[in-house]
Write an enzyme that holds these catalytic residues in place. Structure first.
Site, PDB file in Angstrom:
ATOM      1  N   LYS A   1       0.735  -1.363  -0.007  1.00 19.33           N
ATOM      2  CA  LYS A   1      -0.182   0.105  -0.008  1.00 19.33           C
ATOM      3  C   LYS A   1       0.909   1.154  -0.016  1.00 19.33           C
ATOM      4  O   LYS A   1       2.328   1.094   0.116  1.00 19.33           O
ATOM      5  CB  LYS A   1      -0.964  -0.013   1.154  1.00 19.33           C
TER       6      LYS A   1
ATOM      7  N   TYR B   1     -12.520  -2.744  -2.798  1.00 21.01           N
ATOM      8  CA  TYR B   1     -12.884  -2.413  -1.687  1.00 21.01           C
ATOM      9  C   TYR B   1     -14.421  -2.506  -1.605  1.00 21.01           C
ATOM     10  O   TYR B   1     -15.232  -2.289  -0.693  1.00 21.01           O
ATOM     11  CB  TYR B   1     -12.236  -1.233  -1.012  1.00 21.01           C
TER      12      TYR B   1
ATOM     13  N   ASN C   1      -1.654   0.503   6.884  1.00 27.23           N
ATOM     14  CA  ASN C   1      -1.201  -0.920   7.437  1.00 27.23           C
ATOM     15  C   ASN C   1      -0.247  -1.540   6.602  1.00 27.23           C
ATOM     16  O   ASN C   1      -0.160  -2.717   6.730  1.00 27.23           O
ATOM     17  CB  ASN C   1      -2.534  -1.531   7.831  1.00 27.23           C
TER      18      ASN C   1
ATOM     19  N   HIS D   1      -2.264  -5.266   2.097  1.00 24.67           N
ATOM     20  CA  HIS D   1      -3.468  -6.025   1.723  1.00 24.67           C
ATOM     21  C   HIS D   1      -3.370  -7.286   1.471  1.00 24.67           C
ATOM     22  O   HIS D   1      -2.501  -7.640   0.395  1.00 24.67           O
ATOM     23  CB  HIS D   1      -4.498  -5.277   0.943  1.00 24.67           C
TER      24      HIS D   1
ATOM     25  N   GLU E   1     -10.216 -10.887  -6.607  1.00 19.36           N
ATOM     26  CA  GLU E   1      -9.446  -9.848  -6.447  1.00 19.36           C
ATOM     27  C   GLU E   1      -8.205  -9.903  -7.429  1.00 19.36           C
ATOM     28  O   GLU E   1      -7.836  -9.009  -8.036  1.00 19.36           O
ATOM     29  CB  GLU E   1      -8.712  -9.853  -5.048  1.00 19.36           C
TER      30      GLU E   1
HETATM   31  P1  CMP Z   1      -7.210  -4.294   4.193  1.00 26.46           P
HETATM   32  O1  CMP Z   1      -6.668  -5.718   4.598  1.00 26.46           O
HETATM   33  O2  CMP Z   1      -6.746  -3.556   2.813  1.00 26.46           O
HETATM   34  O3  CMP Z   1      -8.771  -4.217   4.058  1.00 26.46           O
HETATM   35  C1  CMP Z   1      -9.497  -3.173   4.145  1.00 26.46           C
HETATM   36  C2  CMP Z   1      -8.843  -1.953   4.386  1.00 26.46           C
HETATM   37  O4  CMP Z   1      -9.746  -0.912   5.354  1.00 26.46           O
HETATM   38  C3  CMP Z   1      -7.871  -2.398   5.710  1.00 26.46           C
HETATM   39  O5  CMP Z   1      -6.898  -2.983   5.200  1.00 26.46           O
HETATM   40  C4  CMP Z   1      -7.378  -0.951   6.512  1.00 26.46           C
HETATM   41  O6  CMP Z   1      -6.473  -0.313   5.398  1.00 26.46           O
HETATM   42  C5  CMP Z   1      -8.605  -0.179   6.184  1.00 26.46           C
HETATM   43  N1  CMP Z   1      -9.637  -0.015   7.391  1.00 26.46           N
HETATM   44  C6  CMP Z   1      -9.937  -1.282   7.881  1.00 26.46           C
HETATM   45  N2  CMP Z   1     -10.913  -0.730   9.188  1.00 26.46           N
HETATM   46  C7  CMP Z   1     -10.465   0.485   9.366  1.00 26.46           C
HETATM   47  C8  CMP Z   1     -10.925   1.404  10.358  1.00 26.46           C
HETATM   48  N3  CMP Z   1     -11.633   1.183  11.158  1.00 26.46           N
HETATM   49  N4  CMP Z   1     -10.551   2.699   9.814  1.00 26.46           N
HETATM   50  C9  CMP Z   1      -9.783   3.018   8.760  1.00 26.46           C
HETATM   51  N5  CMP Z   1      -9.624   2.108   7.834  1.00 26.46           N
HETATM   52  C10 CMP Z   1      -9.705   1.017   8.163  1.00 26.46           C
END
Ligand code: CMP
Length: 138
Positions: free
Chosen positions: A9, A49, A112, A115, A126
């Site tokens: 990311k 998403y 984070n 993904h 995906e």
């Molecule tokens: P990912 O595994 O890419 O799947 C969905 C993404 O949404 C997740 O990682 C985070 O980057 C984001 N995400 C999930 N929960 C939250 C939250 N509570 N607030 C902001 N972003 C979130």
């Protein structure tokens, strides 16, 4: 054999971590069968998403994932989905186990680092959003 989409990311791209993250997964024995760099547009981000469309963080998530070019990869292996999710750690880096990718490189729940697909079925969907069949070398 399972396949998972993996995205490096924007927060990880900005810190030069694409090679480290792909390398960790390869080092754990997962087979890299597809790799590309791309700048996701809004349409692809909203499709990828779609499951989070009703969430309060959806718009921020789409803005974030489209903010810089990313690396998309496909990994293959036995139990690849569970193994990759374990190597990545919890979505929220502050809750991720020591030694996981998100613990080591994630900044917060949105930024984070990575993904990964959460099931073999979603993995197929995906992967098809990002790769043509002839771009995979499994
Ligand atoms: P990912 O595994 O890419 O799947 C969905 C993404 O949404 C997740 O990682 C985070 O980057 C984001 N995400 C999930 N929960 C939250 C939250 N509570 N607030 C902001 N972003 C979130």
């Amino acid at each position: 054999m399972e396949r998972s989409l993996v995205l490096v990311k924007p927060d990880a791209m900005e810190r030069g971590l694409a090679g480290v993250i792909v390398g960790r997964l390869q080092g754990a024995g997962l087979k890299l069968i597809g790799l590309k760099m791309l700048h996701m547009d809004k349409k692809l981000a909203e499709k990828h998403y779609a499951i989070h469309k009703s969430k309060a963080f959806f718009k921020d998530l789409v803005d974030y994932i489209t903010s810089t070019p990313i690396v998309a990869a496909v990994f293959e292996g036995e139990d690849a989905i569970a193994r990759i999710r374990k190597l990545m750690g919890a979505t929220d880096p502050s809750k991720a186990d020591a030694g996981t990718i998100r613990k080591d490189f994630g900044l917060d729940i949105q930024h984070n680092a990575t993904h990964a697909s959460d099931s073999p079925e979603n993995g197929k969907i995906e992967i098809a959003n990002f790769f043509k069949k002839n771009e995979l070398y499994g």
